[in-house]
Motif scaffolding. Sequence first.
Motif, PDB file in Angstrom:
ATOM      1  N   PRO A   1     148.970  35.634  83.735  1.00  0.00           N
ATOM      2  CA  PRO A   1     148.465  35.062  82.477  1.00  0.00           C
ATOM      3  C   PRO A   1     149.374  35.360  81.289  1.00  0.00           C
ATOM      4  O   PRO A   1     150.225  36.248  81.341  1.00  0.00           O
ATOM      5  N   ASP A   2     149.168  34.618  80.190  1.00  0.00           N
ATOM      6  CA  ASP A   2     150.045  34.707  79.011  1.00  0.00           C
ATOM      7  C   ASP A   2     150.028  36.070  78.330  1.00  0.00           C
ATOM      8  O   ASP A   2     150.993  36.432  77.657  1.00  0.00           O
ATOM      9  N   TYR A   3     148.914  36.812  78.465  1.00  0.00           N
ATOM     10  CA  TYR A   3     148.831  38.086  77.749  1.00  0.00           C
ATOM     11  C   TYR A   3     149.528  39.237  78.481  1.00  0.00           C
ATOM     12  O   TYR A   3     149.556  40.368  77.998  1.00  0.00           O
TER      13      TYR A   3
ATOM     14  N   LYS B   1     158.263  44.988  86.226  1.00  0.00           N
ATOM     15  CA  LYS B   1     157.864  45.485  84.907  1.00  0.00           C
ATOM     16  C   LYS B   1     157.141  44.395  84.126  1.00  0.00           C
ATOM     17  O   LYS B   1     157.554  43.237  84.134  1.00  0.00           O
ATOM     18  N   VAL B   2     156.042  44.785  83.459  1.00  0.00           N
ATOM     19  CA  VAL B   2     155.336  43.855  82.572  1.00  0.00           C
ATOM     20  C   VAL B   2     154.974  44.582  81.279  1.00  0.00           C
ATOM     21  O   VAL B   2     154.888  45.807  81.251  1.00  0.00           O
ATOM     22  N   THR B   3     154.743  43.791  80.229  1.00  0.00           N
ATOM     23  CA  THR B   3     154.284  44.341  78.952  1.00  0.00           C
ATOM     24  C   THR B   3     152.954  43.697  78.611  1.00  0.00           C
ATOM     25  O   THR B   3     152.810  42.468  78.713  1.00  0.00           O
ATOM     26  N   PHE B   4     151.979  44.520  78.251  1.00  0.00           N
ATOM     27  CA  PHE B   4     150.657  44.017  77.848  1.00  0.00           C
ATOM     28  C   PHE B   4     150.784  43.614  76.379  1.00  0.00           C
ATOM     29  O   PHE B   4     150.917  44.470  75.507  1.00  0.00           O
ATOM     30  N   ILE B   5     150.769  42.310  76.106  1.00  0.00           N
ATOM     31  CA  ILE B   5     151.110  41.870  74.745  1.00  0.00           C
ATOM     32  C   ILE B   5     149.906  41.617  73.835  1.00  0.00           C
ATOM     33  O   ILE B   5     150.050  41.632  72.616  1.00  0.00           O
ATOM     34  N   ARG B   6     148.730  41.388  74.408  1.00  0.00           N
ATOM     35  CA  ARG B   6     147.543  41.245  73.551  1.00  0.00           C
ATOM     36  C   ARG B   6     146.278  41.348  74.381  1.00  0.00           C
ATOM     37  O   ARG B   6     146.296  41.140  75.597  1.00  0.00           O
ATOM     38  N   VAL B   7     145.179  41.688  73.712  1.00  0.00           N
ATOM     39  CA  VAL B   7     143.874  41.740  74.378  1.00  0.00           C
ATOM     40  C   VAL B   7     143.378  40.300  74.517  1.00  0.00           C
ATOM     41  O   VAL B   7     143.289  39.569  73.527  1.00  0.00           O
ATOM     42  N   PRO B   8     143.071  39.856  75.739  1.00  0.00           N
ATOM     43  CA  PRO B   8     142.698  38.446  75.932  1.00  0.00           C
ATOM     44  C   PRO B   8     141.268  38.129  75.512  1.00  0.00           C
ATOM     45  O   PRO B   8     140.415  39.009  75.435  1.00  0.00           O
TER      46      PRO B   8
ATOM     47  N   LEU C   1     144.009  49.632  83.703  1.00  0.00           N
ATOM     48  CA  LEU C   1     145.345  49.636  84.307  1.00  0.00           C
ATOM     49  C   LEU C   1     145.362  48.868  85.629  1.00  0.00           C
ATOM     50  O   LEU C   1     146.286  48.091  85.884  1.00  0.00           O
ATOM     51  N   ASP C   2     144.332  49.062  86.479  1.00  0.00           N
ATOM     52  CA  ASP C   2     144.333  48.355  87.771  1.00  0.00           C
ATOM     53  C   ASP C   2     144.291  46.834  87.582  1.00  0.00           C
ATOM     54  O   ASP C   2     144.876  46.082  88.350  1.00  0.00           O
ATOM     55  N   MET C   3     143.597  46.363  86.512  1.00  0.00           N
ATOM     56  CA  MET C   3     143.531  44.930  86.267  1.00  0.00           C
ATOM     57  C   MET C   3     144.877  44.381  85.808  1.00  0.00           C
ATOM     58  O   MET C   3     145.267  43.280  86.198  1.00  0.00           O
ATOM     59  N   ILE C   4     145.614  45.139  85.000  1.00  0.00           N
ATOM     60  CA  ILE C   4     146.920  44.660  84.539  1.00  0.00           C
ATOM     61  C   ILE C   4     147.898  44.621  85.718  1.00  0.00           C
ATOM     62  O   ILE C   4     148.687  43.687  85.849  1.00  0.00           O
ATOM     63  N   VAL C   5     147.800  45.608  86.617  1.00  0.00           N
ATOM     64  CA  VAL C   5     148.623  45.607  87.835  1.00  0.00           C
ATOM     65  C   VAL C   5     148.306  44.373  88.684  1.00  0.00           C
ATOM     66  O   VAL C   5     149.208  43.700  89.201  1.00  0.00           O
ATOM     67  N   TYR C   6     147.024  44.037  88.782  1.00  0.00           N
ATOM     68  CA  TYR C   6     146.592  42.845  89.538  1.00  0.00           C
ATOM     69  C   TYR C   6     147.073  41.564  88.851  1.00  0.00           C
ATOM     70  O   TYR C   6     147.615  40.670  89.494  1.00  0.00           O
ATOM     71  N   ARG C   7     146.878  41.479  87.530  1.00  0.00           N
ATOM     72  CA  ARG C   7     147.295  40.280  86.779  1.00  0.00           C
ATOM     73  C   ARG C   7     148.810  40.070  86.854  1.00  0.00           C
ATOM     74  O   ARG C   7     149.298  38.943  86.827  1.00  0.00           O
TER      75      ARG C   7
ATOM     76  N   LYS D   1     150.614  40.458  89.309  1.00  0.00           N
ATOM     77  CA  LYS D   1     150.934  40.085  90.700  1.00  0.00           C
ATOM     78  C   LYS D   1     151.742  41.169  91.416  1.00  0.00           C
ATOM     79  O   LYS D   1     152.613  40.890  92.224  1.00  0.00           O
ATOM     80  N   PHE D   2     151.438  42.444  91.079  1.00  0.00           N
ATOM     81  CA  PHE D   2     152.024  43.566  91.811  1.00  0.00           C
ATOM     82  C   PHE D   2     151.225  43.833  93.089  1.00  0.00           C
ATOM     83  O   PHE D   2     151.685  44.555  93.962  1.00  0.00           O
ATOM     84  N   ALA D   3     149.996  43.285  93.172  1.00  0.00           N
ATOM     85  CA  ALA D   3     149.119  43.517  94.328  1.00  0.00           C
ATOM     86  C   ALA D   3     148.334  42.237  94.620  1.00  0.00           C
ATOM     87  O   ALA D   3     147.980  41.502  93.690  1.00  0.00           O
ATOM     88  N   PRO D   4     148.034  41.969  95.908  1.00  0.00           N
ATOM     89  CA  PRO D   4     147.346  40.719  96.262  1.00  0.00           C
ATOM     90  C   PRO D   4     145.858  40.705  95.902  1.00  0.00           C
ATOM     91  O   PRO D   4     145.270  39.647  95.722  1.00  0.00           O
ATOM     92  N   THR D   5     145.236  41.894  95.840  1.00  0.00           N
ATOM     93  CA  THR D   5     143.805  41.963  95.515  1.00  0.00           C
ATOM     94  C   THR D   5     143.566  43.063  94.483  1.00  0.00           C
ATOM     95  O   THR D   5     144.430  43.913  94.260  1.00  0.00           O
ATOM     96  N   ILE D   6     142.380  43.047  93.906  1.00  0.00           N
ATOM     97  CA  ILE D   6     142.023  44.069  92.913  1.00  0.00           C
ATOM     98  C   ILE D   6     141.975  45.450  93.576  1.00  0.00           C
ATOM     99  O   ILE D   6     142.366  46.448  92.980  1.00  0.00           O
ATOM    100  N   TRP D   7     141.525  45.493  94.841  1.00  0.00           N
ATOM    101  CA  TRP D   7     141.440  46.787  95.553  1.00  0.00           C
ATOM    102  C   TRP D   7     142.830  47.331  95.859  1.00  0.00           C
ATOM    103  O   TRP D   7     143.073  48.526  95.777  1.00  0.00           O
TER     104      TRP D   7
END
Length: 204
Positions: free
Chosen positions: A165-167, A175-182, A96-102, A104-110
């Motif tokens: 990214p496209d996925y 809001k974002v939707t996780f559309i596929r495993v990259p 979940l934290d990686m999808i939030v980062y991808r 662009k809801f947060a500037p860094t992974i932390w």
Amino acid sequence: MSKRHSAKHKLDRRLGENIWGRPKSPVNKREYGPGQHGQRRKGKVSDFGIQLRAKQKLKGYYGDVTEKQFKHCYEEAARMKGDTSQNLIGLLERRLDMIVYRAKFAPTIWAARQLVSHGHVRVNGVKCNIASRRCYVSDEITLGSKAQEMALVLEAQQLAEREVPDYVAPDGNAKVTFIRVPTLDEVPYPVKMEPNLVVEFYSR
């Protein structure tokens, strides 16, 4: 929640690469390692050393993932059908934290991890504060109304150094939707990652 015990940029300098692609990374100014012996010529690295470095780089990129969590992720990837290295990347990117980062809801992974652990993120409308939670295809990840007004989030959405990214399909700013495993090729790593070496490291 695991805690980072050392400065994150130390990893950049130790590996000699700007692994998050951030403009503030000290590697941009000093390409040699830290400490009084950092500028010495490096000796030949063994196969084990190359594999260990690849593992440290991939594990370090994902922030506060512990060795136990990372090894468990590898073991699960090894049990799955198909290429273990691709499976490993897929499992890490489904956090979940990686999808939030991808997204662009947060500037860094932390910062992404902190947003989740402070209860600002919802998965399919349900609040979730577990950063390592695994997301599935078609899951919808949304930011809480408070988080949408945070300076941190507004700053992240203006960052020019990375794209969504496209996925991960955005729907507005919150809001974002996780559309596929990259696959490995789809993940926008700023530096070259070698999950095949990580697999070799653990399967010794």
